[in-house]
Design a protein around this motif. Structure first.
Motif, PDB file in Angstrom:
ATOM      1  N   MET A   1       0.832  -1.207   0.000  1.00 60.48           N
ATOM      2  CA  MET A   1       0.000   0.000   0.000  1.00 60.48           C
ATOM      3  C   MET A   1       0.866   1.258   0.000  1.00 60.48           C
ATOM      4  O   MET A   1       0.371   2.369   0.194  1.00 60.48           O
ATOM      5  N   GLY A   2       2.188   1.065  -0.211  1.00 58.22           N
ATOM      6  CA  GLY A   2       3.082   2.212  -0.334  1.00 58.22           C
ATOM      7  C   GLY A   2       3.666   2.707   0.962  1.00 58.22           C
ATOM      8  O   GLY A   2       4.439   3.667   0.964  1.00 58.22           O
ATOM      9  N   ALA A   3       3.303   2.080   2.100  1.00 62.55           N
ATOM     10  CA  ALA A   3       3.921   2.443   3.371  1.00 62.55           C
ATOM     11  C   ALA A   3       5.264   1.729   3.506  1.00 62.55           C
ATOM     12  O   ALA A   3       5.678   0.967   2.625  1.00 62.55           O
ATOM     13  N   VAL A   4       5.961   1.981   4.608  1.00 60.06           N
ATOM     14  CA  VAL A   4       7.325   1.470   4.784  1.00 60.06           C
ATOM     15  C   VAL A   4       7.358   0.519   5.978  1.00 60.06           C
ATOM     16  O   VAL A   4       7.009   0.906   7.096  1.00 60.06           O
ATOM     17  N   ALA A   5       7.775  -0.717   5.746  1.00 53.95           N
ATOM     18  CA  ALA A   5       7.880  -1.703   6.816  1.00 53.95           C
ATOM     19  C   ALA A   5       9.177  -1.490   7.581  1.00 53.95           C
ATOM     20  O   ALA A   5      10.262  -1.473   6.995  1.00 53.95           O
ATOM     21  N   VAL A   6       9.064  -1.340   8.894  1.00 52.98           N
ATOM     22  CA  VAL A   6      10.227  -1.159   9.771  1.00 52.98           C
ATOM     23  C   VAL A   6      10.409  -2.444  10.564  1.00 52.98           C
ATOM     24  O   VAL A   6       9.557  -2.807  11.379  1.00 52.98           O
ATOM     25  N   PHE A   7      11.509  -3.127  10.334  1.00 58.47           N
ATOM     26  CA  PHE A   7      11.777  -4.412  10.984  1.00 58.47           C
ATOM     27  C   PHE A   7      12.581  -4.167  12.260  1.00 58.47           C
ATOM     28  O   PHE A   7      13.696  -3.639  12.206  1.00 58.47           O
ATOM     29  N   LEU A   8      12.015  -4.565  13.394  1.00 54.74           N
ATOM     30  CA  LEU A   8      12.687  -4.421  14.679  1.00 54.74           C
ATOM     31  C   LEU A   8      13.211  -5.780  15.115  1.00 54.74           C
ATOM     32  O   LEU A   8      12.479  -6.780  15.089  1.00 54.74           O
ATOM     33  N   ASN A   9      14.472  -5.809  15.532  1.00 55.44           N
ATOM     34  CA  ASN A   9      15.104  -7.045  15.952  1.00 55.44           C
ATOM     35  C   ASN A   9      14.375  -7.608  17.178  1.00 55.44           C
ATOM     36  O   ASN A   9      14.226  -6.937  18.191  1.00 55.44           O
ATOM     37  N   ALA A  10      13.915  -8.846  17.077  1.00 54.12           N
ATOM     38  CA  ALA A  10      13.121  -9.444  18.156  1.00 54.12           C
ATOM     39  C   ALA A  10      13.935  -9.710  19.411  1.00 54.12           C
ATOM     40  O   ALA A  10      13.358 -10.001  20.462  1.00 54.12           O
ATOM     41  N   TRP A  11      15.240  -9.614  19.328  1.00 54.58           N
ATOM     42  CA  TRP A  11      16.087  -9.850  20.499  1.00 54.58           C
ATOM     43  C   TRP A  11      16.437  -8.554  21.232  1.00 54.58           C
ATOM     44  O   TRP A  11      17.070  -8.595  22.275  1.00 54.58           O
ATOM     45  N   TRP A  12      16.039  -7.437  20.704  1.00 55.74           N
ATOM     46  CA  TRP A  12      16.413  -6.164  21.309  1.00 55.74           C
ATOM     47  C   TRP A  12      15.754  -5.963  22.671  1.00 55.74           C
ATOM     48  O   TRP A  12      14.657  -6.459  22.943  1.00 55.74           O
ATOM     49  N   THR A  13      16.457  -5.203  23.508  1.00 49.98           N
ATOM     50  CA  THR A  13      15.914  -4.785  24.797  1.00 49.98           C
ATOM     51  C   THR A  13      15.009  -3.569  24.595  1.00 49.98           C
ATOM     52  O   THR A  13      14.909  -3.005  23.493  1.00 49.98           O
TER      53      THR A  13
END
Length: 567
Positions: free
Chosen positions: A113-125
C-alpha cells in the motif's frame, strides 16, 4: 555452456531478464526492465505460477495457507492499516515479533500500500527498541508477547499504538484478530514508484547505534530477479541428465529470523516469485528442521553456517540423508571451509553453496555453488550477474589490481537508498552509486572473490552482526568499569562470539557473571560477552593513543590458552 555464454543467452532470449540503462537519483545503473516494479506487482505476477504449482503456499506448524488466502489476508490488513489507523503512502509501520505468518503478511500489506515496513530485531531490549522506534518515527507497532512487554514502557512516552499478535493478541487494548475480524479489504489504488522506499532494516555498524538501512522496491525486486536468473544460469551450465526424474515443487524452509534480510529476500520474496512453498520455523531447532524437511519435501535451505552444522548432526542421529534437499546455502556469516566436505558427504543430493550479501545490498552480492565451491571452500564466490558491478579500492579510493587486497565496493540498483537520518554515514559508504562494504578481499583471473578481513569492528555471531562499540557502550555504563574494549573470539559452533577486555576503576570489584547480568538490561542477549577478561593497568594502545583492538584480542586469547582462570 560457460557462465558468460549462459548469461548472454538469457539476456538475449528470456524477457524476464532483459536489462536497460536507468538513472536513479542522478546515478546511471543497469537494471532489469521487465520485472515487477514493487511488492504489490510481485504478488500479482506470482499468482499464476503459484496456482500452477499447487497448495499450500505457506506452512507454519499445523497452519496451512493457500496463496489466495495469503493474499486475501494481505488485502484485509492493508484495509485495517488504512481505515483504522489512517496509514498513508510513505508512513513507517513497525514489526516486532518472532517468525510467524503474520510477520510476512504485515510486510507485504505495509509495502504493497506504499507504506514502509520497519523491521525491529526481536532480540532487542527496551532501550534498543526505543532507539529504533524514535529513529524510524514509527508510531504503529505490531508485536508478539515478549516484544509487547518490552514495548510497554514506551507506549505513553512515544504515543505508540501496539497491536498484539499471537501470544499478545488478548493482552492489550489492540489485538490483531480483533482488528481483522470483519475488516474489509483495501480497495484503493496507491501509485507506488519503483524507487519509493519499501523497508527499513537495522544493521549493526562500527558506531554504537544500529543503522537503519533504507531499501527501495526497485532494489528488492532487482535482487529477487538476480537470484531467479542464477537458477536459470546453473541449468544451462550443468543441464540435468535426460533421464533425470521430474523435479519436486520448489519448497523453501525459513530458518533464520524474518527481521533479517537473509530470510525476507532470498527466501521469502524469492519464494513468491519462484512459485515455491514456504515452510516457516518460529525458531531454529535442528531435529524439528529434519522432520519438516522430510514431511514437507523441502528442496532449499538457506541459513547461517551454524544451522548447516546442526542439521548434519541431527540428520546423522536420525539416520536420514534428507533426499529432497537440492540446495543448502549459507548467508549471514562465512561457512568454515572444513564444513563443506562434511555437508557434501551427508547430503549428496544437494548443491552446497555459499553467499555474501548485505542488508545494504538487499542481500544481493556474491556466491558459489556445487563442485567449484567444493574444490575452493575458502572463497566467497563470483559476482551475480547482470546488474551489479564490482571494484576493489585502497584507502584512498583508488582501484587496486586483480589479486591485490582492497575494499569490496559494489554498484547496483539493489543498493540501499541511504542510512536513515545519517547523512554523514551514508556519504562515507555511498559514492556515485558505489557502496563501500567495509570488507576486504581480492579477485582472481577467474572472477572469483576471496574475502580476507573486515575493516569494520564487527563480531558476526551465528549470522548476527554485533558492533563492538555497541557492546563497549553498554559495558561502560557499569559504575565499576573504567575501560572496555570488545572483539571477536573464535567459537566452534557460532563462528564468533563476543569477548571484552575490562579495566576496573581503582578500588572497584566486579565478577564477570555480575557484569553479564547487568548487561542483560541494556543490550540483547546475543551481544552479551561470553568471555570477559578483567585486566590491570590500562588497555593496550597504538602510537596515536587509540585502543589497539587487535593487540588486546591477541593478548586475551593467549591468556585463554594458558588456562580458564583468565576468563
Amino acid at each position: 555452456m560457460s557462465i558468460d555464454a549462459a548469461v548472454a543467452h538469457l539476456l538475449a532470449t528470456d524477457p524476464r531478464f532483459a536489462v536497460e540503462p536507468v538513472r536513479i537519483r542522478g546515478v546511471d545503473y543497469t537494471a532489469f526492465s521487465n520485472i515487477p516494479p514493487h511488492t504489490r506487482a510481485l504478488l500479482e505476477r506470482a499468482a499464476e505460477v503459484q496456482s500452477a504449482n499447487g497448495d499450500p503456499f505457506l506452512v507454519f506448524g499445523e497452519e496451512r495457507y493457500t496463496y489466495e488466502e495469503f493474499c486475501r489476508h494481505i488485502n484485509v490488513l492493508s484495509g485495517v492499516l488504512s481505515s483504522r489507523f489512517g496509514v498513508e503512502k510513505g508512513q513507517p509501520v513497525a514489526i516486532a515479533m518472532r517468525n510467524c505468518p503474520e510477520l510476512l503478511m504485515l510486510m507485504m500489506a505495509i509495502t504493497s500500500m506504499g507504506a514502509v515496513a520497519v523491521f525491529l530485531n526481536a532480540w532487542w531490549t527496551t532501550e534498543e527498541l526505543d532507539y529504533a522506534i524514535q529513529d524510524s518515527a514509527a508510531r504503529i507497532v505490531f508485536a508478539d508477547g515478549l516484544r509487547s512487554e518490552r514495548l510497554a514502557p514506551l507506549v505513553d512516552q512515544l504515543d505508540l499504538a501496539v497491536i498484539g499478535v499471537r501470544d499478545a493478541d488478548s493482552t492489550g487494548p489492540l489485538s490483531f484478530s480483533g482488528l481483522m475480524n470483519g475488516a474489509q479489504p483495501f480497495d484503493e489504488t496507491v501509485e507506488i514508484d519503483t524507487d519509493d522506499d519499501m523497508a527499513i532494516m537495522y544493521s549493526s555498524g562500527t558506531t554504537g547505534q544500529p543503522k537503519g538501512v533504507v531499501q527501495t522496491h526497485r532494489g528488492a525486486m532487482n535482487a529477487v530477479y538476480t537470484w531467479l536468473m542464477q537458477a536459470e544460469i546453473a541449468a544451462l551450465v550443468e543441464p540435468p541428465e535426460p533421464d533425470a526424474p521430474a523435479p519436486l515443487r520448489p519448497s523453501f524452509l525459513v530458518v533464520t529470523p524474518l527481521f533479517h534480510v537473509t530470510a525476507t529476500h532470498p527466501v521469502f520474496l524469492l519464494g513468491i516469485a519462484a512459485g515455491a512453498k514456504l515452510v516457516v520455523m518460529e525458531k531454529w531447532d535442528a531435529d524439528h528442521a529434519v522432520e519438516l524437511i522430510e514431511r514437507e519435501q523441502i528442496t532449499r535451505l538457506v541459513g547461517v553456517p551454524t544451522q548447516s552444522a546442526d542439521l548434519m548432526v541431527a540428520a546423522a542421529r536420525m539416520n536420514t540423508s534428507l533426499n529432497s534437499l537440492t540446495f543448502i546455502g549459507a548467508g549471514g556469516a562465512k561457512r568454515p571451509a572444513a564444513q563443506v566436505p562434511d555437508l557434501v558427504a551427508r547430503f549428496p543430493g544437494a548443491q552446497i553453496a555459499t553467499g555474501w550479501g548485505m542488508t545494504e545490498t538487499n542481500a544481493n552480492g556474491i556466491g558459489l555453488v556445487g563442485r567449484e565451491y567444493h574444490d575452493r571452500p575458502n572463497v566467497a564466490g563470483r559476482l551475480y550477474p547482470p546488474v551489479q558491478e564490482l571494484r576493489f579500492l585502497d584507502d584512498a579510493g583508488n582501484q587496486v589490481s586483480p589479486g591485490t587486497v582492497g575494499e569490496i565496493t559494489v554498484k547496483s540498483p539493489c543498493n540501499m537508498r541511504c542510512y536513515l537520518n545519517k547523512p554523514e554515514a551514508t556519504a562515507e559508504v555511498m559514492q556515485d552509486g558505489w557502496l563501500r562494504t567495509g570488507d576486504l578481499g581480492s579477485i582472481d583471473e577467474f572472477g572469483v572473490v576471496t574475502i580476507s578481513d573486515r575493516k569494520k569492528n564487527i563480531v558476526i555471531r551465528g549470522g548476527e552482526n554485533i558492533a563492538c562499540l555497541d557492546v563497549e557502550g553498554a559495558v561502560h555504563r557499569h559504575p565499576a568499569v573504567a575501560e572496555a574494549c570488545a572483539f571477536a573470539v573464535p567459537d566452534d559452533r557460532l563462528g564468533e562470539v563476543v569477548g571484552v577486555g575490562v579495566v576496573l576503576k581503582p578500588g572497584a570489584t566486579l565478577e564477570p557473571e555480575a557484569l553479564q547480568r547487568f548487561l542483560g538490561d541494556h543490550i540483547a542477549r546475543f551481544k552479551i560477552p561470553e568471555h570477559i577478561w578483567l585486566l590491570e593497568g590500562t588497555l593496550p594502545r597504538g602510537t596515536t593513543d587509540k585502543l589497539d583492538r587487535r593487540a588486546l584480542r591477541s593478548m586475551c586469547l593467549n591468556k585463554q590458552a594458558e588456562g580458564p582462570e583468565f576468563t
